[in-house]
Design an enzyme around this catalytic site. Structure first.
Site, PDB file in Angstrom:
ATOM      1  N   LEU A  37       9.310   7.057  -5.501  1.00 18.25           N
ATOM      2  CA  LEU A  37       8.361   6.011  -5.684  1.00 18.25           C
ATOM      3  C   LEU A  37       6.934   6.186  -4.989  1.00 18.25           C
ATOM      4  CD1 LEU A  37      11.129   3.172  -4.491  1.00 18.25           C
ATOM      5  CD2 LEU A  37       9.875   3.348  -6.799  1.00 18.25           C
ATOM      6  N   ASP A  87       4.927  12.758   9.981  1.00 14.73           N
ATOM      7  CA  ASP A  87       6.554  12.534   9.993  1.00 14.73           C
ATOM      8  C   ASP A  87       6.781  11.198  10.823  1.00 14.73           C
ATOM      9  OD1 ASP A  87       9.134  12.934  10.769  1.00 14.73           O
ATOM     10  OD2 ASP A  87       8.818  14.814  12.037  1.00 14.73           O
ATOM     11  N   TYR A 204      21.250  -0.513   7.266  1.00  8.15           N
ATOM     12  CA  TYR A 204      20.198  -0.394   6.217  1.00  8.15           C
ATOM     13  C   TYR A 204      19.528  -1.769   6.045  1.00  8.15           C
ATOM     14  CZ  TYR A 204      17.399   0.231   2.023  1.00  8.15           C
ATOM     15  OH  TYR A 204      16.556   0.461   1.142  1.00  8.15           O
ATOM     16  N   LYS A 208      15.874  -3.000   7.536  1.00 11.02           N
ATOM     17  CA  LYS A 208      14.863  -3.746   6.646  1.00 11.02           C
ATOM     18  C   LYS A 208      14.609  -5.302   7.209  1.00 11.02           C
ATOM     19  CE  LYS A 208      14.465  -0.590   3.772  1.00 11.02           C
ATOM     20  NZ  LYS A 208      13.051   0.219   3.697  1.00 11.02           N
TER      21      LYS A 208
END
Length: 328
Positions: A37, A87, A204, A208
């Site tokens: 993306l 990083d 996850y 988020k």
């Protein structure tokens, strides 16, 4: 949300391509710009006039490869690029990136912060944070705070009063967190860093949510007087290399879903680019599928505001030592 019917519809009704937006003469940063993306978004920014285009990548080699891919796809000039190394698993690297950008880039109009991971196993970074928590939430928050003064200064110099834009790639997954997923005896950050409660899918979702609260905290710091529009965006389910770290069986099982329900990286990048062309109505909000989706049960609950403030205060506490005194 992410039910099969909605995913099927979303895959066949991608967001509009924001080709009417012009980034001519604007300095645009894209992190995670070497693949997926991020690369697709960088191509769009280049095609729509961004100059300079700052690529945040893991290595110079990856940056050079991305640069050539962007030139080939957009036919942009070769002299618009600035390649900087970052990083996200290292706070020191993020801090160095911010310092290098400030030294090499006089102005910054747009910052599109992406580049996330999904890990199947619990793994600590060198900073002793669970890796998806640091890479997807804490480090982007640190970078956003480091970039905010540059974005504000650029907006203040705009002859037409144009705001700058700071957008974080997030996921609709943060709306999947239920009130029962939040433990009363742990903070959200502590829960995400707890190896004894590891579940890669739930992790996850929770990470988020941390990233969502981080974006809101930065948006709260940037008022209209600050002239930086801060928002989050979700490109949707896209066919990228994000699953490459999952075991073969898991990748195979999910491959069919991605094949049937997934968008292309180009279609997902439309949302990322359009998010950085929105007005003040988008400030502190979540943009996906060309709209602002309804909030979740958790975020509408009685304890949501307290959870937000507790989490955002904890994030700032973690990041404070990596920020300059003028930012804290």
């Amino acid at each position: 949300m992410s039910d099969p019917k909605s995913m099927w519809h979303a895959a066949r009704n991608p967001p509009a391509d924001p080709t009417s937006l012009s980034f001519k003469g604007k300095a645009v940063l894209v992190t995670g710009a070497n693949s997926g993306l991020g690369l697709a978004a960088a191509i769009k920014y280049a095609a729509q006039g961004a100059s300079p285009l700052i690529l945040g990548v893991r290595s110079q080699e990856k940056g050079e490869q991305a640069k050539q891919a962007i030139i080939n796809a957009s036919k942009c000039p070769a002299d618009i690029f600035t390649i900087l190394i970052i990083d996200l698993s290292s706070f020191e690297s993020v801090r160095d990136f911010g310092k290098n950008l400030n030294e090499k880039v006089p102005r910054l109009h747009v910052a599109q912060l992406g580049g996330g991971v999904m890990k199947v196993d619990y793994e600590l970074t060198g900073d002793q944070w669970e890796s998806t928590l640091q890479i997807n939430a804490l480090s982007p928050a640190l970078l956003g705070l480091l970039l905010l003064p540059k974005l504000q200064a650029t907006a203040s110099e705009s002859p037409h009063g144009e705001p700058s834009h700071l957008s974080f790639v997030n996921s609709i997954a943060h709306l999947e967190v239920k009130p029962t997923d939040i433990s009363p005896d742990q903070s959200l950050i502590e829960r995400c860093n707890d190896s004894t409660k590891w579940d890669f899918q739930k992790q996850y979702f929770l990470v988020k949510l941390v990233a969502w609260f981080a974006m809101r905290a930065i948006a709260d710091r940037s008022t209209r007087e600050g002239r930086v529009i801060v928002n989050a965006n979700c490109p949707g389910l896209c066919k990228t290399n994000m699953l490459h770290e999952l075991p073969f069986a898991a990748r195979t099982a999910m491959a069919a879903t991605y094949f049937i329900m997934g968008r292309t990286s180009e279609q997902g990048a439309r949302t990322m680019v359009s998010a950085t062309g929105l007005g003040w109505e988008s400030h502190g909000r979540f943009w996906t599928n060309d709209s602002y989706p309804p909030s979740s049960e958790l975020l509408e609950s009685e304890g949501a505001d307290a959870l937000y403030h507790k989490t955002s205060d904890e994030i700032l506490g973690i990041l404070r030592k990596h920020l300059g005194p003028d930012i804290v």
